[in-house]
Design a protein around this motif. Structure first.
Motif, PDB file in Angstrom:
ATOM      1  N   PHE A 178      49.853  31.317  31.706  1.00  0.00           N
ATOM      2  CA  PHE A 178      48.901  31.634  32.765  1.00  0.00           C
ATOM      3  C   PHE A 178      48.702  33.145  32.810  1.00  0.00           C
ATOM      4  CE2 PHE A 178      47.327  32.143  37.132  1.00  0.00           C
ATOM      5  CZ  PHE A 178      46.359  31.142  37.173  1.00  0.00           C
ATOM      6  N   THR A 179      47.448  33.574  32.651  1.00  0.00           N
ATOM      7  CA  THR A 179      47.114  34.994  32.643  1.00  0.00           C
ATOM      8  C   THR A 179      46.136  35.303  33.776  1.00  0.00           C
ATOM      9  OG1 THR A 179      45.192  34.710  31.204  1.00  0.00           O
ATOM     10  CG2 THR A 179      47.336  35.012  30.120  1.00  0.00           C
ATOM     11  N   GLU A 180      45.836  36.581  33.936  1.00  0.00           N
ATOM     12  CA  GLU A 180      44.850  36.964  34.949  1.00  0.00           C
ATOM     13  C   GLU A 180      43.486  36.351  34.647  1.00  0.00           C
ATOM     14  OE1 GLU A 180      44.603  41.025  36.295  1.00  0.00           O
ATOM     15  OE2 GLU A 180      46.705  41.391  35.780  1.00  0.00           O
ATOM     16  N   ARG A 181      43.172  36.200  33.369  1.00  0.00           N
ATOM     17  CA  ARG A 181      41.895  35.569  33.008  1.00  0.00           C
ATOM     18  C   ARG A 181      41.856  34.120  33.496  1.00  0.00           C
ATOM     19  NH1 ARG A 181      39.203  36.822  27.353  1.00  0.00           N
ATOM     20  NH2 ARG A 181      38.955  38.740  28.537  1.00  0.00           N
ATOM     21  N   ASP A 182      42.970  33.420  33.364  1.00  0.00           N
ATOM     22  CA  ASP A 182      43.039  32.043  33.881  1.00  0.00           C
ATOM     23  C   ASP A 182      42.823  32.038  35.393  1.00  0.00           C
ATOM     24  OD1 ASP A 182      43.638  30.825  31.383  1.00  0.00           O
ATOM     25  OD2 ASP A 182      45.731  31.426  31.596  1.00  0.00           O
ATOM     26  N   ALA A 183      43.407  33.027  36.072  1.00  0.00           N
ATOM     27  CA  ALA A 183      43.267  33.117  37.534  1.00  0.00           C
ATOM     28  C   ALA A 183      41.811  33.318  37.929  1.00  0.00           C
ATOM     29  CB  ALA A 183      44.130  34.256  38.071  1.00  0.00           C
ATOM     30  N   THR A 184      41.090  34.168  37.198  1.00  0.00           N
ATOM     31  CA  THR A 184      39.680  34.414  37.550  1.00  0.00           C
ATOM     32  C   THR A 184      38.821  33.179  37.301  1.00  0.00           C
ATOM     33  OG1 THR A 184      39.199  35.347  35.350  1.00  0.00           O
ATOM     34  CG2 THR A 184      39.816  36.899  37.097  1.00  0.00           C
ATOM     35  N   ARG A 185      39.163  32.388  36.288  1.00  0.00           N
ATOM     36  CA  ARG A 185      38.415  31.139  36.043  1.00  0.00           C
ATOM     37  C   ARG A 185      38.555  30.206  37.241  1.00  0.00           C
ATOM     38  NH1 ARG A 185      40.801  31.162  30.581  1.00  0.00           N
ATOM     39  NH2 ARG A 185      39.274  31.978  29.118  1.00  0.00           N
ATOM     40  N   VAL A 186      39.779  30.080  37.742  1.00  0.00           N
ATOM     41  CA  VAL A 186      40.029  29.235  38.906  1.00  0.00           C
ATOM     42  C   VAL A 186      39.264  29.759  40.124  1.00  0.00           C
ATOM     43  CG1 VAL A 186      41.790  28.532  40.584  1.00  0.00           C
ATOM     44  CG2 VAL A 186      42.289  28.399  38.136  1.00  0.00           C
ATOM     45  N   ILE A 274      45.531  32.739  48.793  1.00  0.00           N
ATOM     46  CA  ILE A 274      45.593  31.888  47.594  1.00  0.00           C
ATOM     47  C   ILE A 274      45.635  32.751  46.331  1.00  0.00           C
ATOM     48  CG2 ILE A 274      44.276  30.230  46.207  1.00  0.00           C
ATOM     49  CD1 ILE A 274      43.270  29.058  48.925  1.00  0.00           C
ATOM     50  N   SER A 275      44.834  33.815  46.295  1.00  0.00           N
ATOM     51  CA  SER A 275      44.804  34.705  45.120  1.00  0.00           C
ATOM     52  C   SER A 275      46.165  35.360  44.906  1.00  0.00           C
ATOM     53  CB  SER A 275      43.735  35.787  45.296  1.00  0.00           C
ATOM     54  OG  SER A 275      42.464  35.207  45.499  1.00  0.00           O
ATOM     55  N   TYR A 276      46.790  35.783  46.000  1.00  0.00           N
ATOM     56  CA  TYR A 276      48.116  36.401  45.928  1.00  0.00           C
ATOM     57  C   TYR A 276      49.131  35.408  45.333  1.00  0.00           C
ATOM     58  CZ  TYR A 276      52.222  39.084  47.564  1.00  0.00           C
ATOM     59  OH  TYR A 276      53.390  39.801  47.639  1.00  0.00           O
ATOM     60  N   ILE A 277      49.094  34.175  45.810  1.00  0.00           N
ATOM     61  CA  ILE A 277      50.027  33.150  45.300  1.00  0.00           C
ATOM     62  C   ILE A 277      49.721  32.843  43.840  1.00  0.00           C
ATOM     63  CG2 ILE A 277      50.986  30.845  45.674  1.00  0.00           C
ATOM     64  CD1 ILE A 277      49.733  30.926  48.488  1.00  0.00           C
ATOM     65  N   LEU A 278      48.424  32.785  43.521  1.00  0.00           N
ATOM     66  CA  LEU A 278      47.982  32.439  42.173  1.00  0.00           C
ATOM     67  C   LEU A 278      48.541  33.401  41.130  1.00  0.00           C
ATOM     68  CD1 LEU A 278      46.075  30.309  40.940  1.00  0.00           C
ATOM     69  CD2 LEU A 278      44.206  31.933  41.181  1.00  0.00           C
ATOM     70  N   LEU A 279      48.686  34.678  41.511  1.00  0.00           N
ATOM     71  CA  LEU A 279      49.142  35.691  40.559  1.00  0.00           C
ATOM     72  C   LEU A 279      50.643  35.953  40.607  1.00  0.00           C
ATOM     73  CD1 LEU A 279      46.213  38.236  40.954  1.00  0.00           C
ATOM     74  CD2 LEU A 279      46.729  36.856  38.940  1.00  0.00           C
ATOM     75  N   SER A 280      51.335  35.348  41.589  1.00  0.00           N
ATOM     76  CA  SER A 280      52.768  35.652  41.708  1.00  0.00           C
ATOM     77  C   SER A 280      53.660  34.441  41.964  1.00  0.00           C
ATOM     78  CB  SER A 280      52.990  36.660  42.845  1.00  0.00           C
ATOM     79  OG  SER A 280      52.691  36.067  44.098  1.00  0.00           O
ATOM     80  N   GLY A 281      53.085  33.381  42.524  1.00  0.00           N
ATOM     81  CA  GLY A 281      53.911  32.233  42.909  1.00  0.00           C
ATOM     82  C   GLY A 281      54.640  32.456  44.214  1.00  0.00           C
ATOM     83  N   THR A 282      54.344  33.575  44.898  1.00  0.00           N
ATOM     84  CA  THR A 282      54.974  33.872  46.195  1.00  0.00           C
ATOM     85  C   THR A 282      53.896  34.014  47.265  1.00  0.00           C
ATOM     86  OG1 THR A 282      54.912  36.260  45.772  1.00  0.00           O
ATOM     87  CG2 THR A 282      56.907  35.082  45.116  1.00  0.00           C
ATOM     88  N   MET A 283      54.328  33.966  48.535  1.00  0.00           N
ATOM     89  CA  MET A 283      53.403  34.084  49.656  1.00  0.00           C
ATOM     90  C   MET A 283      53.330  35.540  50.125  1.00  0.00           C
ATOM     91  SD  MET A 283      52.562  30.867  50.336  1.00  0.00           S
ATOM     92  CE  MET A 283      51.889  30.923  51.992  1.00  0.00           C
ATOM     93  N   PRO A 284      52.141  36.029  50.490  1.00  0.00           N
ATOM     94  CA  PRO A 284      52.065  37.387  51.036  1.00  0.00           C
ATOM     95  C   PRO A 284      52.687  37.485  52.421  1.00  0.00           C
ATOM     96  CG  PRO A 284      49.913  36.316  51.137  1.00  0.00           C
ATOM     97  CD  PRO A 284      50.816  35.409  50.371  1.00  0.00           C
ATOM     98  N   THR A 345      34.135  40.376  35.051  1.00  0.00           N
ATOM     99  CA  THR A 345      34.572  40.599  33.666  1.00  0.00           C
ATOM    100  C   THR A 345      35.621  39.589  33.209  1.00  0.00           C
ATOM    101  OG1 THR A 345      36.336  42.125  34.348  1.00  0.00           O
ATOM    102  CG2 THR A 345      34.161  43.076  33.912  1.00  0.00           C
ATOM    103  N   MET A 346      35.944  38.635  34.081  1.00  0.00           N
ATOM    104  CA  MET A 346      36.999  37.652  33.788  1.00  0.00           C
ATOM    105  C   MET A 346      38.289  38.369  33.391  1.00  0.00           C
ATOM    106  SD  MET A 346      35.591  34.524  34.079  1.00  0.00           S
ATOM    107  CE  MET A 346      36.449  33.378  33.045  1.00  0.00           C
ATOM    108  N   ALA A 347      38.619  39.439  34.123  1.00  0.00           N
ATOM    109  CA  ALA A 347      39.846  40.218  33.921  1.00  0.00           C
ATOM    110  C   ALA A 347      39.920  40.817  32.516  1.00  0.00           C
ATOM    111  CB  ALA A 347      41.077  39.353  34.189  1.00  0.00           C
TER     112      ALA A 347
END
Length: 412
Positions: A178-186, A274-284, A345-347
């Motif tokens: 899972f990369t930042e590009r995957d996160a932007t697609r979601v 959701i974006s924060y969790i998506l990139l870290s697996g943790t809650m802000p 730019t899809m990261a």
């Protein structure tokens, strides 16, 4: 995310908990179907998953009702118009006033989900009317679609698309990379759906990972927004401000907590979480104590410490910062978020480092700790029952004082 999360529901009526269905389990055939012994298609033999009782039974002890009778009773709850068109396959979810079953269209063999809502109860009727009001208006590739509706005096049957690909974070854990590009697609898919809703005057008010489902198990599956039980739909010319306090605690925007009239920007705050969790697996924002949790949210207090944040780009963090903005007037809209450089730019300029290991470990760790704390809370609930009313009053007083303090700061 995690088994301990609960909703904060609309205030009236105060004594009701609307436990709406959170997910639809993927159907992978009868071989792996945990419901295969519960209901099968018409004409199939029904076999019990429980070993047959010994031949010598005590006639004085009431024996369990045969499974075949239970299945027949369950099917009997469905209106004949429904069973004439659909084969009832399995129960896949339940709420306070609803049941969701997997069905198959008899003519096309296409699988669907039917949400059965008991409208003889006022609360069930209100939830049903709210959800139908929204779903009848929406047609978008990233929003769960209502196919048709059957209504009786006491029940409503909502035939809906069946999302079989599972929840967003279950897929991430299983994916392996899972990369930042995957996160932007979601996020592009979710933002497209949210922008469409906001254009129609619809605010979801309960956006969270559990309500983002993949349509099918394939790698090219789209994401779909589900669960419109708390959504608010406004017609053109209506006052765009909402006042009802509702949502899921960790995702609630600050303006809701201070009981200010709010707009659809509350959905954008939730997308920041959701974006924060998506990139870290943790809650802000996270704390078992509700008052401390709300204090964090009201301050907009979160950090980028710990793994995998050192490997996440500044552009991605800027995207999150522009959503987790305490003042809703400074928060990005869905259209602005779609135009943010990180998403456009899809990261492309971001690190393509695989964040999967850290995200998965954090997600699994949190799910485990939430389940443990829930079990612990359940085991000690009886011993705390005599103190519950007093502690509730203390919490309410603390929250009122907290709200008042931050409302003064907010207005100042």
């Amino acid at each position: 995310m995690g088994c301990g999360t609960s909703k904060v529901l609309p205030e009236p009526p105060k004594d009701v908990h609307l436990d709406l269905v959170k997910k639809v389990e993927p159907y992978t055939g009868y071989k792996n179907d945990i419901y295969k012994h519960f209901i099968k298609g018409d004409g199939d033999a029904i076999k019990s998953a429980i070993p047959s009782p010994p031949c010598h039974t005590n006639p004085l002890v009431e024996q369990p009702e045969p499974r075949k009778n239970r299945v027949a009773k369950y099917r009997a709850k469905f209106d004949p118009r429904v069973t004439a068109k659909y084969d009832i396959k399995a129960l896949i979810g339940r709420g306070s006033f609803s049941r969701v079953v997997r069905v198959e269209h008899k003519a096309t063999k296409q699988p669907y989900a039917i949400k059965l809502i008991e409208t003889k109860y006022r609360e069930g009727r209100e939830v049903c009317e709210s959800e139908l009001c929204v779903l009848r208006r929406v047609r978008h590739t990233n929003i769960i679609q209502l196919i048709e509706v059957f209504e009786t005096q006491e029940r409503v049957y909502m035939v809906m698309e069946l999302a079989t690909g599972g929840e967003l974070f279950d897929r991430i854990i299983a994916k392996g990379s899972f990369t930042e590009r995957d996160a932007t697609r979601v996020l592009q898919m979710v933002l497209d759906g949210v922008k469409y809703l906001h254009t129609l005057g619809i605010t979801h008010r309960d956006l969270k990972p559990e309500n983002l489902l993949y349509y099918h198990p394939g790698m090219d599956s789209k994401i779909m927004i589900t669960d419109f039980g708390l959504a608010s739909a406004r017609k053109k010319g209506d006052d765009c401000l909402m006042k009802t306090t509702c949502g899921t605690p960790e995702y609630i925007a600050p303006e809701i907590l201070v009981r200010k009239p709010y707009t659809n920007s509350v959905d954008m705050w939730a997308l920041g979480v959701i974006s924060y969790i998506l990139l870290s697996g943790t809650m802000p924002f996270e704390d078992d104590n509700r008052t401390r949790l709300y204090r964090q949210i009201l301050k907009g207090k979160y950090s980028y410490s710990g793994e995998p944040w050192p490997s996440v780009s500044n552009l991605a963090k800027d995207f999150i910062d522009r959503l987790l903005t305490v003042d809703p007037n400074d928060r990005m809209t869905a259209l602005q978020a779609l135009k943010h450089p990180w998403v456009v730019t899809m990261a492309a300029s971001s690190s393509m480092k695989n964040l999967h290991r850290s995200i998965s470990q954090n997600l699994l760790k949190r799910a485990s700790s939430r389940c443990q704390s829930t079990k612990s809370a359940q085991s000690t609930r009886s011993s705390r029952s005599t103190k519950s009313n007093k502690s509730r009053r203390v919490r309410e007083r603390e929250l009122r004082e907290l709200n008042l303090r931050y409302q003064q700061q907010y207005n100042g």
